[in-house]
Design a protein around this motif. Structure first.
Motif, PDB file in Angstrom:
ATOM      1  N   ALA A 205       0.719  -1.091  -0.353  1.00 46.33           N
ATOM      2  CA  ALA A 205       0.171   0.340  -0.083  1.00 46.33           C
ATOM      3  C   ALA A 205       0.869   1.616   0.222  1.00 46.33           C
ATOM      4  O   ALA A 205       1.536   1.347   0.869  1.00 46.33           O
ATOM      5  N   SER A 206       0.637   2.179  -1.015  1.00 48.96           N
ATOM      6  CA  SER A 206       1.803   3.491  -1.296  1.00 48.96           C
ATOM      7  C   SER A 206       0.599   3.937  -2.003  1.00 48.96           C
ATOM      8  O   SER A 206      -0.312   4.326  -2.254  1.00 48.96           O
ATOM      9  N   PHE A 207       2.003   5.373  -1.572  1.00 51.02           N
ATOM     10  CA  PHE A 207       0.987   6.514  -2.114  1.00 51.02           C
ATOM     11  C   PHE A 207       2.163   7.063  -3.871  1.00 51.02           C
ATOM     12  O   PHE A 207       3.409   6.093  -3.906  1.00 51.02           O
ATOM     13  N   PRO A 208       1.182   7.625  -4.749  1.00 53.68           N
ATOM     14  CA  PRO A 208       1.708   7.904  -5.710  1.00 53.68           C
ATOM     15  C   PRO A 208       3.168   9.387  -5.849  1.00 53.68           C
ATOM     16  O   PRO A 208       2.808   9.676  -4.156  1.00 53.68           O
ATOM     17  N   THR A 209       3.813   9.561  -6.489  1.00 58.40           N
ATOM     18  CA  THR A 209       4.781  10.987  -6.482  1.00 58.40           C
ATOM     19  C   THR A 209       4.323  12.094  -6.377  1.00 58.40           C
ATOM     20  O   THR A 209       4.708  12.615  -6.089  1.00 58.40           O
ATOM     21  N   TYR A 244      -6.107   8.174   1.925  1.00 60.14           N
ATOM     22  CA  TYR A 244      -5.503   6.616   1.685  1.00 60.14           C
ATOM     23  C   TYR A 244      -4.721   6.773   0.607  1.00 60.14           C
ATOM     24  O   TYR A 244      -4.364   6.920  -0.477  1.00 60.14           O
ATOM     25  N   PRO A 245      -3.732   4.756   0.565  1.00 65.11           N
ATOM     26  CA  PRO A 245      -2.830   4.663  -0.583  1.00 65.11           C
ATOM     27  C   PRO A 245      -3.664   3.431  -1.897  1.00 65.11           C
ATOM     28  O   PRO A 245      -4.965   3.580  -1.292  1.00 65.11           O
ATOM     29  N   GLY A 409      -7.552   6.873  -7.295  1.00 67.72           N
ATOM     30  CA  GLY A 409      -8.086   8.387  -6.678  1.00 67.72           C
ATOM     31  C   GLY A 409      -6.883   7.613  -4.904  1.00 67.72           C
ATOM     32  O   GLY A 409      -6.804   6.564  -4.486  1.00 67.72           O
ATOM     33  N   ASN A 410      -6.764   8.889  -4.384  1.00 68.54           N
ATOM     34  CA  ASN A 410      -6.617   8.574  -3.286  1.00 68.54           C
ATOM     35  C   ASN A 410      -6.855   9.513  -1.617  1.00 68.54           C
ATOM     36  O   ASN A 410      -6.292   9.397  -0.692  1.00 68.54           O
TER      37      ASN A 410
END
Length: 637
Positions: A205-209, A244-245, A409-410
């Protein structure tokens, strides 16, 4: 006409998420040879028996199979209808719901006409591939709220371990959390608390740059509305507005799912997968003990090629909310009248199988275009601006960074009914609570189903009043057009039933019964009103918000209700409930150990066991259920 309507609804959803239309024809069967030693080439390589047989290699199935085989002491066979596919169409994250655009990875067939939706049909969709729906979903990683999971256990007792506290360790175990990079977090005000997450899973689980800068404005605008909370982390179990990731590996910037988290790279002789085969039914011995399964090649149209394989310890059904009840019913477990009509010998008269179907309706509320949004670029540039798209592709190719690391989306809001409808939520809850429990169920509902719905009705009326339960979900992307709204806790209930004329080789009959309960229509009307409040009575009004749908001519409650009936889709591809974890006398199918009532050594482990929907999309919760189920199964080995 029905068969021409449902692709249009799918196309509308894909368009909303920035993805082109469905494409591709089903592929011919590919040889598994040389791909992975755990992947069997065909049924000739299947051993006579295994300790565990897992039916379905999807989100839950591969998770359970990995955990049951990891000690090396037990053999596990997974039988999956779909194929192994490691192509870029699976692993890409750009656009998020792009996985839905390749129908070689999907089952898709029309639902029954929906009376509450002006007799429209819709597509019944899910993943058919190794990895299941975790390989085709929108990659959003958020869990429900404390109220949601405490409600599940309360159907059994106040001491149940199916609760927020009982599931939190498995929410953590299910994911390997990676915080956003510091620059992105600071620029956009991304809040998170890593203590709600784990770091050991092979599912990331990660976030976009990169995120569209407009997201910060959209989130801040919710601060203008009384009662809206801003939790520190999406995983803390509280409704509100939060980041959220994405289910993505931050190193490779590719989709992270059950296949690459619980299958790829695992070197184990005791873990095998047979892909592109359909399980028809569970086999039982004379003591109603599950002893194995019967299966055929994916393309079979009759049982002339049927084979069987034995299970020494347990058969675990993980075929998903739509197909798990079909397999149970085809095995003689379900409502006796349905099984007899299909010519199937009754093993257990268990009416709850296939009942209690729920999904998240999509498309209520209102959508707006922000004509003066002073933030550029915007998400639409990836589709409409060739030079921007080319630059984004080059950035992604060189450094795995930039706009193409964004999935669906996050950020989103998950708001209680009391917040979006402060003057009417109590009256809606009171009217709903006073209903005869049988009034809006199918006329042939068995007594246990009515009793179960009465228990749910009491719980859902309390949820309507609670500020700990979210009903409204507005999907935020930071662009010029917003308005993807999901209803998180509908109270209408549908059914999944095998086709009595062809129980094994035809798709089941799926009836969402969307908006069949009038309380859902009342809530959808409030969604329109609240969405208008957000765009016109907060700082969002400063950006030239123009209502695109339903439009200014739709003003009265009756007009908004008609709009909902004409536009809501009954599904966001989050079906649950058809093998519900409830007491048997309340229409339950499995107990708290996820064991099927009335037989031995048979369990269900997938989203079908959720007695009602979480106030979030279902991927995260399904992974947690599978992690918890593996421990339950190990404890009784």
């Amino acid at each position: 006409m029905a068969r021409q309507r449902y692709p249009t609804l799918l196309g509308a959803l894909l368009s909303l998420l920035g993805v082109s239309g469905v494409h591709g024809a089903p592929k011919p069967r590919q040889s598994n040879e040389g791909i992975d030693p755990k992947l069997l080439s065909g049924p000739e390589d299947v051993a006579e028996e295994y300790d565990y047989i897992v039916v379905g290699g999807g989100t839950a199935g591969l998770t359970v199979a990995d955990r049951l085989s990891e000690d090396g002491d037990h053999t596990v066979l997974v039988i999956e209808l779909g194929a192994y596919d490691n192509s870029s169409s699976v692993t890409t994250i750009a656009g998020g719901a792009g996985g839905l655009s390749n129908r070689t990875h999907l089952f898709s067939f029309p639902s029954s006409p929906q009376e509450g939706l002006n007799n429209r049909t819709t597509a019944v969709i899910g993943g058919v591939m190794l990895g299941g729906s975790s390989g085709v979903n929108g990659l959003q990683v958020h869990r429900g709220h404390k109220d949601d999971y405490n409600r599940w256990g309360a159907f059994f007792s106040d001491e149940s371990e199916w609760s927020w506290d009982g599931l939190l360790p498995y929410f953590k175990k299910a994911w390997n959390f990676h915080p956003p990079n510091e620059d992105t977090a600071e620029a956009l005000g991304i809040k998170y608390d890593a203590s709600y997450w784990g770091d050991t899973s092979g599912v990331h689980a990660s976030f976009p740059t990169f995120n569209w800068p407009g997201l910060k404005i959209e989130i801040e605008a919710f601060g203008d509305i009384e009662g809206v909370e801003l939790p520190e982390d999406s995983g803390e179990g509280s409704p509100g507005v939060y980041w959220y990731p994405t289910s993505a590996d931050p190193v490779t910037a590719t989709r992270s799912m059950s296949r690459n988290g619980h299958f790829d790279g695992i070197d184990r002789d005791n873990y095998k997968v047979l892909s592109e085969h359909r399980v028809l039914r569970v086999l039982f011995d004379e003591e109603d003990m599950a002893s194995g399964v019967a299966y055929v090649p994916r393309g079979a149209v009759d049982d002339s090629e049927v084979r069987s394989v034995k299970a020494r310890k347990e058969v675990i059904i993980a075929a998903g909310t739509i197909h798990t009840p079909q397999i149970l019913q085809g095995s003689g477990i379900g409502a006796a009248d349905l099984l007899e009509a299909a010519g199937i010998e009754v093993v257990v008269d268990l009416p709850g199988v296939g009942w209690n179907l729920q999904d998240h309706p999509l498309g209520g509320g209102a959508s707006f275009e922000l004509t003066d949004f002073p933030v550029s670029p915007q998400p639409s540039d990836l589709q409409s601006n060739a030079s921007f798209r080319e630059a984004a592709q080059q950035e992604f190719k060189e450094s795995r960074s930039g706009p193409l690391t964004i999935a669906s989306g996050n950020a989103a809001c998950f708001l209680p009914l009391a917040v979006i409808a402060p003057s009417t939520f109590e009256s809606i809850a009171s009217r709903y609570e006073s209903q005869d429990p049988a009034a809006y169920l199918p006329a042939d509902s068995p007594p246990t189903i009515v009793a179960g719905y009465a228990a749910q009705q009491k719980a859902m009326a309390a949820a309507m009043r609670s500020r700990g339960t979210a009903h409204y979900n507005l999907f935020l992307r930071g662009g010029g057009t917003e308005g993807a709204i999901v209803y998180l806790h509908p109270v209408s209930r549908g059914t999944v039933r095998l086709d009595p004329s062809d129980p094994y080789f035809s798709e089941p009959e799926v009836d969402y019964r969307a908006l069949s309960n009038p309380a859902d229509l009342e809530v959808e009307v409030e969604f329109v009103k609240f969405t208008r409040r957000y765009f016109t009575e907060t700082r969002m009004a400063d950006y030239g918000a123009v209502e695109a749908r339903p439009g200014g001519a739709v003003r009265t409650d009756e007009e908004m209700a008609a709009y909902a009936r004409a536009n809501v889709s009954p599904s966001t591809f989050h079906p649950v409930g058809t093998a519900a974890m409830l007491p048997r006398e309340l229409g339950g199918v499995v107990d708290e150990g996820l064991r099927v009532y009335g037989v031995k050594r048979l369990s269900v482990v997938d989203a079908s066991v959720m007695p009602d929907l979480p106030g979030a999309y279902t991927q995260h919760t399904t992974f947690a259920i599978a992690e918890k189920a593996a421990d339950l199964i190990k404890a009784r080995a």
